[in-house]
Scaffold this motif. Structure first.
Motif, short mmCIF file in Angstrom:
data_model
loop_
_atom_site.label_atom_id
_atom_site.label_comp_id
_atom_site.label_asym_id
_atom_site.label_seq_id
_atom_site.Cartn_x
_atom_site.Cartn_y
_atom_site.Cartn_z
N TYR A 129 -8.99 9.49 -4.54
CA TYR A 129 -8.35 9.11 -5.79
C TYR A 129 -8.53 10.12 -6.91
CZ TYR A 129 -7.34 4.77 -3.49
OH TYR A 129 -6.85 3.86 -2.62
N ASP A 145 -6.71 0.12 -8.12
CA ASP A 145 -6.32 1.52 -8.19
C ASP A 145 -6.78 2.16 -9.50
OD1 ASP A 145 -4.92 2.42 -5.91
OD2 ASP A 145 -3.40 3.31 -7.21
N ARG A 186 -11.00 -0.86 0.24
CA ARG A 186 -10.30 -1.55 -0.85
C ARG A 186 -10.41 -3.06 -0.67
NH1 ARG A 186 -5.80 1.57 -3.68
NH2 ARG A 186 -5.32 -0.51 -4.44
N ARG A 212 -9.30 5.25 -9.66
CA ARG A 212 -8.86 6.51 -10.26
C ARG A 212 -9.72 6.89 -11.46
NH1 ARG A 212 -4.03 8.23 -7.89
NH2 ARG A 212 -3.48 6.54 -6.47
N ARG A 264 1.21 0.39 -15.04
CA ARG A 264 1.33 0.82 -13.64
C ARG A 264 2.11 -0.20 -12.80
NH1 ARG A 264 2.63 2.07 -9.33
NH2 ARG A 264 1.51 3.25 -7.74
N GLU A 276 -4.12 -5.19 -6.77
CA GLU A 276 -4.23 -3.88 -6.12
C GLU A 276 -4.09 -2.75 -7.15
OE1 GLU A 276 -4.95 -3.03 -3.04
OE2 GLU A 276 -4.65 -4.83 -1.83
N VAL A 277 -3.17 -2.94 -8.09
CA VAL A 277 -2.99 -1.94 -9.14
C VAL A 277 -4.26 -1.84 -9.98
CG1 VAL A 277 -1.81 -1.52 -11.34
CG2 VAL A 277 -0.48 -2.03 -9.31
N HIS A 307 0.82 -1.21 0.00
CA HIS A 307 0.00 0.00 0.00
C HIS A 307 0.86 1.25 0.00
CE1 HIS A 307 -3.53 -2.56 1.33
NE2 HIS A 307 -3.87 -2.01 0.18
N ASP A 308 1.94 1.23 0.78
CA ASP A 308 2.84 2.39 0.77
C ASP A 308 3.36 2.64 -0.64
OD1 ASP A 308 2.42 2.58 3.41
OD2 ASP A 308 4.42 1.94 4.05
N TRP A 309 3.70 1.55 -1.31
CA TRP A 309 4.24 1.68 -2.67
C TRP A 309 3.17 2.26 -3.60
CZ3 TRP A 309 2.71 -1.08 -7.17
CH2 TRP A 309 3.50 -0.84 -8.30
N LEU A 310 1.94 1.74 -3.46
CA LEU A 310 0.85 2.20 -4.32
C LEU A 310 0.61 3.69 -4.15
CD1 LEU A 310 -1.93 -0.48 -4.18
CD2 LEU A 310 -0.95 0.53 -6.22
N HIS A 311 0.73 4.17 -2.91
CA HIS A 311 0.47 5.59 -2.66
C HIS A 311 1.70 6.44 -2.90
CE1 HIS A 311 -2.79 3.80 0.01
NE2 HIS A 311 -3.34 4.23 -1.11
N GLU A 332 4.37 6.44 -1.22
CA GLU A 332 4.87 6.97 0.04
C GLU A 332 5.74 5.93 0.75
OE1 GLU A 332 1.29 8.17 2.03
OE2 GLU A 332 1.05 9.92 0.73
N ILE A 333 6.52 5.21 -0.02
CA ILE A 333 7.34 4.14 0.57
C ILE A 333 8.78 4.65 0.73
CG2 ILE A 333 7.93 3.12 -1.68
CD1 ILE A 333 7.60 0.35 -0.30
N SER A 334 9.42 4.25 1.83
CA SER A 334 10.81 4.67 2.04
C SER A 334 11.72 3.77 1.21
CB SER A 334 11.18 4.56 3.51
OG SER A 334 11.25 3.20 3.86
N PHE A 390 11.20 -0.13 0.33
CA PHE A 390 11.09 -0.50 -1.08
C PHE A 390 11.99 -1.70 -1.37
CE2 PHE A 390 12.25 -0.07 -5.58
CZ PHE A 390 10.98 -0.13 -6.13
#
Lengths: 536, 177
Positions: B133, A46, B161, A50, B29, A42-43, A10-14, A16-18, A22
């Motif tokens: 989103y 998304d 989700r 979106r 993506r 998950e993608v 989820h961090d990666w998706l947003h 916002e991952i360190s 990563f």
């Protein structure tokens, strides 16, 4: 505590991952096909979310603000038919056939927009010192008004009904729009001008129903006295008092209905009601004083040595093709060359602006020097977002340090600067700073102050709209960079490198002032810039 | 290029591209660090695909053909931005690309199912997702706007989700049964 694979995902998706997380995610993905599948799902989710949000935002942005957030003034409704994929495909095919560049949309938003139907009854064409009741609806001039209550606490408003009737409201007053042909006056003073095509326009009051046969007349409703007065200045009016016979009124005749009964008015009082001519004069004098105040204020900022270039777009003749630079350190080459763009009225009748419409329209400028930051500030009226990218100011190329400022098709503003990926390498990358959606249906065709500041040392970019900060982003690890210009263009993308796929970036709108500073201004100064230059 | 091509060719291409666009976007993506980059790669992909459309064999699989281009464009993009920290290594990119291509039909069914699951949410839930989103916003900003802490907001979104994904799974099972 170590994060679970899900939360890493989820961090990666947003985004916002360190860096450390990563690496861990990557290791896990390498060894686990189930997690890779999870990532794909998950993608996929998304993508769906979106798409939906984007379609919603695009449709919502085409409904006026006033319709979205207040219930008193009934919203102007847009009827939307279901998404029609073939319509989008046909639109794309047409684009291709026309030899234009290809671009594929995720959503057939364009198709949906074409299906909009405006369900308004009238347009609020002008307001003067207007205040609104209960801090509720705050319509602005240019807004389409649907059916519903229109509550003016003070000041004046001019409403033009789609039938052709023009109504002036003198606050405090409460008016209810019933249709393009009918309105109810609950209280206050109104004056109507009804041209022949709008004959039959009706005004209801608690005490009377008034039908107009092509004239000019006024109505005053006083709820405290339970009275209605009608004054006819020209033509003929049929007044039907409650529980009484129809009264036909001609020029110079009037009628008063109150609990005591009916009474003829022998001397009508046109001077008691605001008229179009008086409103014109007031608007003009207001614009004049705003224009002089702005001119006075501009003198001092012309002396501001932080200004690199200041284009006020004021012509000396109709065929003026030079855009004068008013900055104190003016050097002749900073004068802009106007190509194609035509002169038009700016924020006030005495102020000019340049109109950019056709693909060739532009102002070419050339700026020299190396800077540690910048501020772009302009007064702009956007008429439409026709292109994928709609240019504000772009350097001709995109070399390290060169800025590009443009509006995206969806109404977001985007500022980007190119930089060399390493001092010893040729490759160029860029960092793009986006705002949320700023331009939408409700602010197209109006004058707005748009600005961006960039600190090349800190990597910080702040966007402003009408003096307010709309977004700020700082790069955590920016190394000291710089800003350079060279040849650039306002309102278009100059002479892009050959073979570039998106060279058509002309703006559809007007620019009345464009100022470039050598450094990032502070937020408080943005407020001043906006206050000093706003239209009214 | 575009001037000389016969109109039927545009139509064929547009039809194919539009019908595969969502799948391609999802595919890209998985390879890219964020959605903005996806838009850029998709633009490039559409242009390259149109340019090379003559080489496409109408009897073969358009998705596979276009995905190969998209994959190449993604790599080009990533290399250009090689300072981006959040880019998967080549071996992972290869795995992801290969597997999403294999799975692309399933993913398409999943999207359809997700769409109908989304419709079933109540207005408040839809609104939250819509805020989270919409283009160009950041999670923490939306959380502030919704009057929640970022943590709480995350959790709510995460729960939504998860329920959407399991709803879609149920639907696909039913459809398959």
């Amino acid at each position: 505590m170590k994060k679970s694979p899900e939360s890493l995902l989820h961090d990666w998706l947003h985004g916002e991952i360190s860096a450390e997380d990563f690496e861990r995610l990557q290791e896990m993905l390498r060894g686990c096909s189930e997690l890779r599948k999870r990532l794909r799902h998950e993608v996929n989710l998304d993508l769906v979310l979106r798409d939906h949000a984007c379609l919603d935002a695009s449709l919502r942005s085409w409904i006026p603000d006033s319709a979205q957030d207040n219930k008193i003034l009934m919203p102007v409704r847009f009827l939307q038919r279901p998404r029609v994929a073939w319509a989008a495909a046909a639109a794309l095919a047409a684009m291709l056939a026309a030899g234009l560049f290809i671009r594929f949309q995720t959503n057939p938003v364009v198709a949906a927009r074409q299906e909009e139907m405006n369900q308004g009854s009238a347009i609020l064409t002008r307001v003067m010192n207007a205040t609104w009741q209960n801090g509720g609806s705050q319509p602005r001039s240019g807004d389409t008004l649907g059916t519903g209550l229109f509550q003016l606490a003070g000041g004046l408003a001019q409403i033009e009904f789609f039938s052709g009737a023009t109504l002036l409201v003198d606050g405090p007053a409460e008016l209810e729009i019933l249709s393009p042909w009918e309105a109810r006056c609950h209280s206050g003073k109104i004056r109507l001008r009804v041209p022949p095509p709008a004959r039959g326009f009706k005004i209801h009051t608690p005490e009377m129903q008034i039908e107009d046969l092509g004239t000019e007349f006024a109505v005053e409703v006083d709820p405290e006295e339970s009275s209605t007065e009608v004054h006819v200045f020209e033509g003929e009016v049929h007044a039907q008092p409650t529980d009484s016979d129809l009264v036909v009124l001609h020029d110079g005749e009037g009628l008063r209905r109150c609990p005591a009964g009916l009474k003829a008015i022998n001397t009508v009082r046109p001077e008691d009601f605001i008229c179009l001519e008086r409103m014109d004069a007031m608007t003009q004098s207001r614009a004049k004083s705003r224009f002089s105040a702005w001119k006075e204020w501009k003198k001092q900022y012309c002396e501001d040595d932080r200004v690199l270039a200041s284009y006020t777009f004021q012509r000396s003749c109709n065929w003026e093709r030079a855009a004068g630079n008013d900055a104190s350190t003016t050097v002749s080459f900073c004068t802009g060359g106007i190509v194609g763009a035509r002169w038009t009225q700016g924020r006030w009748p005495e102020k000019d602006a340049l109109e950019f419409k056709r693909p060739g329209d532009r102002v070419r400028i050339r700026l020299s020097g190396v800077y540690e930051g910048l501020t772009f500030a302009c007064w702009i009226k956007v008429d439409g977002l026709d292109r994928k990218y709609n240019a504000l100011l772009l350097t001709d190329g995109y070399e390290p340090g060169e800025p590009h400022w443009q509006i995206l098709e969806d109404g977001r503003v985007m500022f980007s600067v190119a930089y060399a990926i390493a001092p010893d390498r040729q490759e160029v990358a860029d960092k793009v700073y986006y705002t949320p959606v700023i331009f939408n249906h409700s602010n197209l065709g109006r004058w707005h102050h748009l600005a961006v500041t960039y600190d090349a040392v800190k990597g910080e970019t702040t966007h402003y709209f009408d003096g307010k900060q709309v977004s700020r982003e700082t790069l955590p690890d920016q190394q000291r960079r710089h800003v350079i210009y060279g040849s650039c263009e306002i309102g278009n993308w100059g002479l892009p490198a050959e073979g570039h796929e998106f060279p058509v970036r002309n703006l559809n709108g007007c620019i009345d002032e464009f100022v470039i500073y050598k450094l990032p201004l502070q937020g408080t100064e943005m407020v001043t810039l906006y206050q000093a230059g706003k239209q009214d | 290029m575009t001037d000389s091509a016969p109109p039927e060719k545009y139509e064929t291409f547009v039809r194919l591209f539009v019908s595969h666009e969502a799948r391609l976007r999802g595919f890209v993506r998985t390879l890219m660090p964020h959605w903005d980059a996806v838009d850029e790669v998709m633009q490039e992909t559409s242009l390259v695909a149109w340019r090379k459309f003559d080489q496409f064999d109408p009897g073969s699989n358009f998705m596979a053909w276009a995905a190969a281009i998209a994959r190449f464009e993604s790599l080009k993009h990533l290399r250009r931005k090689s300072r981006e920290r959040l880019v998967f290594n080549d071996d992972i990119l290869d795995l992801l690309a290969e597997e999403s291509l294999e799975e692309s039909e399933v993913l398409e069914q999943q999207r359809a199912a997700l769409g109908s699951c989304l419709e079933k949410l109540d207005a408040r839930q839809k609104h939250l997702l819509q805020m989270a989103y919409q283009p160009g916003v950041k999670f923490h900003e939306v959380a502030a706007e919704a009057g929640k802490s970022t943590q709480a907001f995350y959790k709510t979104i995460q729960r939504l989700r998860a329920s959407l994904l399991s709803c879609a799974e149920r639907q696909m099972k039913q459809a398959g049964a």
